[in-house]
Design an enzyme around this catalytic site. Structure first.
Site, PDB file in Angstrom:
ATOM      1  CD  GLU A  61      18.810 -20.041  10.411  1.00  0.00           C
ATOM      2  OE1 GLU A  61      20.013 -20.339  10.276  1.00  0.00           O
ATOM      3  OE2 GLU A  61      17.896 -20.581   9.758  1.00  0.00           O
TER       4      GLU A  61
ATOM      5  NE  ARG B 174       0.618   8.445  -7.129  1.00  0.00           N
ATOM      6  CZ  ARG B 174       0.632   8.521  -8.449  1.00  0.00           C
ATOM      7  NH1 ARG B 174       1.471   9.352  -9.047  1.00  0.00           N
ATOM      8  NH2 ARG B 174      -0.159   7.769  -9.168  1.00  0.00           N
TER       9      ARG B 174
ATOM     10  CD  GLN C 155     -10.762   6.557   8.314  1.00  0.00           C
ATOM     11  OE1 GLN C 155     -11.677   5.835   7.887  1.00  0.00           O
ATOM     12  NE2 GLN C 155     -10.933   7.405   9.303  1.00  0.00           N
TER      13      GLN C 155
END
Length: 384
Positions: free
Chosen positions: A247, A273, A284
């Site tokens: 798991e 955007r 940056q």
């Protein structure tokens, strides 16, 4: 040392990712919080079975794919990237790694033939019933008990936080059979939901992974035949830790897939955007945030692949698995927070489903051993 995928691995990943995106294409159009939060249904489960995603690591003789840990992880990674319902990905992985694999490795031939083919096809849902209200990280002191009777055992007590519990047809559970023996006094069992004395509770309301129902399971004088014992009496602690290896390594490949999806979405967002007359990708602070997201996911991916490779090579993998689980779980939470910030107000809205990724990521640092437990394991392996 070869870091490249083989052609079969590449083809399987591509085919799985494409099939998952097609199968769950309608999810991308869901905009209501109610639709996104609903638990999976039998149709979803059967679909996963048809795609071969409920048993890739199960031997072919029992209906599985017969893959090793690394190849299985690549399949789960593709599922996590292509399916936006991370709760479904988690539920399927818990079903496979915490339930099917202990049966594969420690179950009797009778129980293997009875449940594994149905689990792989999606006809049966399995729930891992280990956690109790007072036994989370410390699984050597279980309040659920099993007493010996003629032909089997009688279980009494209640489990909590059973993933898939309210929907499950079969449970893999663990009970104290010798209170004086600590972790050597725990035994594993396979229990049918229809057995007398089994009661599954209602689904719990959770912060995330909402598509995977979780709840309590109570055993009241529940008889389990000897054929449904996993391994030998007293081996439950070892069997559970074995399943946790599967798991902690392979299940978290789904979170690597989720992180990949978040990076894909974030890159598309910052390219489109615009603020202050230019694309926000040109700032940056934005581009460096995505660079850090990529650094974390690639580092976690390499650790996860290393852990799976060590499992396939039959090497002691405790350290590699703990490092992998810690890196993936902490990394995906940070990646989800980064994505919310990059999407701004839209990332905070449920309609955009970005905030859902954050809610789904948070439990990763808790289940399968908390981040602090992983650090303890790492320190122990280093001799500290």
């Amino acid at each position: 040392m070869d870091f490249d995928w083989t052609e079969p691995q590449r083809a399987r990943y591509h085919d799985t990712l494409t099939a998952v995106r097609e199968a769950f294409a309608d999810d991308a159009d869901e905009t209501s919080a109610e639709a996104a939060a609903g638990t999976y249904d039998r149709k979803d489960w059967l679909l996963l079975g048809q795609l071969g995603l409920l048993g890739p690591s199960v031997p072919e003789g029992y209906g599985g794919g017969g893959l090793g840990a690394l190849d299985t992880a690549l399949q789960v990674e593709a599922l996590g990237r292509g399916c936006t319902r991370t709760g479904l990905v988690f539920g399927a992985s818990a079903h496979l790694f915490a339930c099917a694999m202990p049966i594969v490795d420690f179950g009797s031939q009778e129980v293997k033939r009875r449940v594994l083919p149905g689990m792989c096809r999606g006809e049966l849902i399995a729930g891992n019933a280990m956690t109790e209200d007072e036994a989370g990280s410390d699984v050597s002191r279980l309040a659920v008990t099993a007493r010996r009777v003629e032909g089997g055992w009688v279980l009494d007590g209640e489990k909590s936080f059973v993933s898939n519990g309210p929907a499950a047809d079969v449970y893999v559970t663990y009970a104290t059979t010798d209170p004086k023996a600590g972790h050597l006094g725990v035994t594993g069992f396979v229990v049918d939901r229809t057995a007398a004395g089994v009661t599954a509770g209602e689904p719990m309301a959770k912060m995330g992974l909402s598509q995977c129902p979780a709840g309590t399971v109570r055993f009241d004088g529940c008889f389990v035949p000897d054929s449904d014992v996993l391994g030998e009496p007293g081996q439950g602690g070892v069997i559970f830790q074995h399943s946790m290896g599967w798991e902690r390594a392979c299940l978290f490949a789904g979170y690597v897939g989720l992180a990949d999806r978040l990076i894909d979405l974030s890159v598309a967002q910052v390219r489109s955007r615009r603020q202050f007359g230019r694309r926000i990708s040109e700032f940056q602070a934005v581009s460096h945030r995505i660079a850090d997201m990529k650094l974390r996911v690639e580092s976690a991916r390499l650790l996860l692949y290393r852990a799976c490779w060590e499992m396939d090579e039959r090497r002691p993998a405790t350290l590699a698995i703990a490092l992998s689980k810690l890196a993936v779980s902490e990394g995906v939470v940070t990646a989800a927070l980064d994505a919310v910030r990059l999407f701004g107000g839209r990332g905070y809205l449920r309609a955009g489903r970005i905030e859902a990724a954050l809610r789904d990521a948070v439990p990763a640092v808790i289940f399968s051993g908390t981040s602090d437990i992983q650090r303890e394991l790492i320190a122990r392996e280093l001799g500290i």
